[in-house]
Design an enzyme around this catalytic site. Structure first.
Site, PDB file in Angstrom:
ATOM      1  N   GLY A 119       0.822  -1.209   0.000  1.00 37.48           N
ATOM      2  CA  GLY A 119       0.000   0.000   0.000  1.00 37.48           C
ATOM      3  C   GLY A 119       0.848   1.247   0.000  1.00 37.48           C
ATOM      4  O   GLY A 119       2.053   1.182  -0.227  1.00 37.48           O
ATOM      5  N   ASN A 120       0.209   2.377   0.215  1.00 34.69           N
ATOM      6  CA  ASN A 120       0.943   3.641   0.275  1.00 34.69           C
ATOM      7  C   ASN A 120       0.315   4.524   1.352  1.00 34.69           C
ATOM      8  O   ASN A 120      -0.728   4.189   1.904  1.00 34.69           O
ATOM      9  CB  ASN A 120       0.937   4.327  -1.102  1.00 34.69           C
ATOM     10  CG  ASN A 120      -0.462   4.654  -1.561  1.00 34.69           C
ATOM     11  OD1 ASN A 120      -1.117   5.523  -1.017  1.00 34.69           O
ATOM     12  ND2 ASN A 120      -0.941   3.918  -2.559  1.00 34.69           N
ATOM     13  N   ARG A 121       0.974   5.637   1.631  1.00 34.47           N
ATOM     14  CA  ARG A 121       0.566   6.466   2.766  1.00 34.47           C
ATOM     15  C   ARG A 121      -0.446   7.551   2.422  1.00 34.47           C
ATOM     16  O   ARG A 121      -0.645   8.464   3.220  1.00 34.47           O
ATOM     17  CB  ARG A 121       1.798   7.139   3.382  1.00 34.47           C
ATOM     18  CG  ARG A 121       2.760   6.187   4.025  1.00 34.47           C
ATOM     19  CD  ARG A 121       3.849   6.956   4.740  1.00 34.47           C
ATOM     20  NE  ARG A 121       5.004   6.126   5.031  1.00 34.47           N
ATOM     21  CZ  ARG A 121       5.056   5.264   6.053  1.00 34.47           C
ATOM     22  NH1 ARG A 121       4.039   5.140   6.871  1.00 34.47           N
ATOM     23  NH2 ARG A 121       6.135   4.530   6.223  1.00 34.47           N
ATOM     24  N   SER A 122      -1.058   7.490   1.266  1.00 36.62           N
ATOM     25  CA  SER A 122      -2.016   8.546   0.922  1.00 36.62           C
ATOM     26  C   SER A 122      -3.209   8.529   1.886  1.00 36.62           C
ATOM     27  O   SER A 122      -3.857   7.505   2.072  1.00 36.62           O
ATOM     28  CB  SER A 122      -2.503   8.359  -0.518  1.00 36.62           C
ATOM     29  OG  SER A 122      -3.412   9.380  -0.827  1.00 36.62           O
ATOM     30  N   ALA A 126      -3.653   7.918  -5.039  1.00 36.49           N
ATOM     31  CA  ALA A 126      -2.324   7.334  -5.267  1.00 36.49           C
ATOM     32  C   ALA A 126      -2.540   5.895  -5.714  1.00 36.49           C
ATOM     33  O   ALA A 126      -3.073   5.074  -4.957  1.00 36.49           O
ATOM     34  CB  ALA A 126      -1.503   7.390  -3.987  1.00 36.49           C
TER      35      ALA A 126
END
Ligand code: CTP
Ligand code: CA
Length: 239
Positions: free
Chosen positions: A33-36, A100
């Site tokens: 995943g990502n931190r958006s 994102a």
């Protein structure tokens, strides 16, 4: 209760906005995943509603709830987001891609939890490319023509750092050309610019040669500048 619009700049317009970040599953309990956080997308939706637009909001794993007054759909993976965004962009005046999107996903999904066992080598995760939602949509729009109804104004977002080779804006201009969208909001990120805070420095680039717009401040202030630029672009097209 939904707050009434504070202006009518986007009255009668339909704006699709994607927000948050996708997750690509590895096994039933793990993902890439990502931190958006979704904060920029939420700010954009609020600014669009305040300008009188109807908002189709596509949320992927946001930290916060979607704003009241939007037509909400959700997506988890990039492939799901692709389907949801394409659906929302049909019949919309504008698509803003602030989500994102994971560029890659694990090549295979393991239906059972990956175990660490002494008799087996440590796993190697092979990644494959996800679809480029923006670029695919723009190619489809070109193939279908206006009758297809895909949003005529598409706005991308990009976080860029400069390096020895090129400046932030040179990278932004190259990405705008590569993606084929009408506008690109370039967020300058770097060591002395804090990531994950509420301060941003952005430049809005236009494919039609309109002079770049600079904006700085909170995500709300950036959103107001982006929505203003969208309203101006729609007006210019109509006039
Ligand atoms: N985007 C998309 N589909 C993807 C990746 C990105 O639609 N698979 C969209 C993002 O939502 C954003 C824009 O494309 O609006 C730019 O994303 P960015 O990650 O900066 O661009 P990439 O083309 O993925 O390039 P990079 O190699 O710099 O990550
Ligand atoms: Ca990317």
């Amino acid at each position: 209760e939904t707050a009434p619009p504070v202006s009518a700049a986007l009255a009668g317009k339909v704006i699709a906005i994607s927000a948050g970040g996708t997750r690509e599953p590895l096994d039933p309990v793990r993902f890439l995943g990502n931190r958006s956080s979704g904060r920029q997308g939420i700010a954009l939706a609020k600014a669009a509603l305040a300008a009188g637009a109807s908002v189709r909001f596509i949320a992927a794993h946001m930290d916060l709830p979607a704003p009241a007054g939007v037509e909400l759909s959700t997506a988890s993976t990039a492939e799901q987001l692709h389907v949801a965004v394409t659906r929302a962009a049909r019949g919309a005046d504008v698509l803003i891609m602030s989500a994102a999107v994971a560029d890659f996903r694990p090549a295979e999904y393991l239906g059972a939890k990956i175990k660490k066992s002494d008799d087996r080598a440590d796993p190697v995760i092979t990644l494959v490319r996800n679809p480029d939602i923006l670029a695919t949509l723009i190619a489809e729009r070109a193939a279908e023509g206006p009758a297809g109804g895909l949003a005529p104004l598409v706005v991308g977002f990009a976080a860029e750092t400069g390096d020895a080779e090129s400046s932030v804006l040179e990278y932004g201009a190259a990405k705008l050309a590569r993606k084929g969208c009408e506008m690109l909001v370039v967020n300058e990120v770097g060591e002395n610019l804090t990531f994950g805070t509420d301060e941003n420095t952005v430049t809005i680039l236009f494919a039609d040669g309109t002079e770049a717009v600079h904006a700085a401040g909170s995500k709300d202030q950036v959103a107001a500048s982006v929505i203003d630029a969208v309203a101006v672009a729609l007006e210019t097209d109509a006039g």
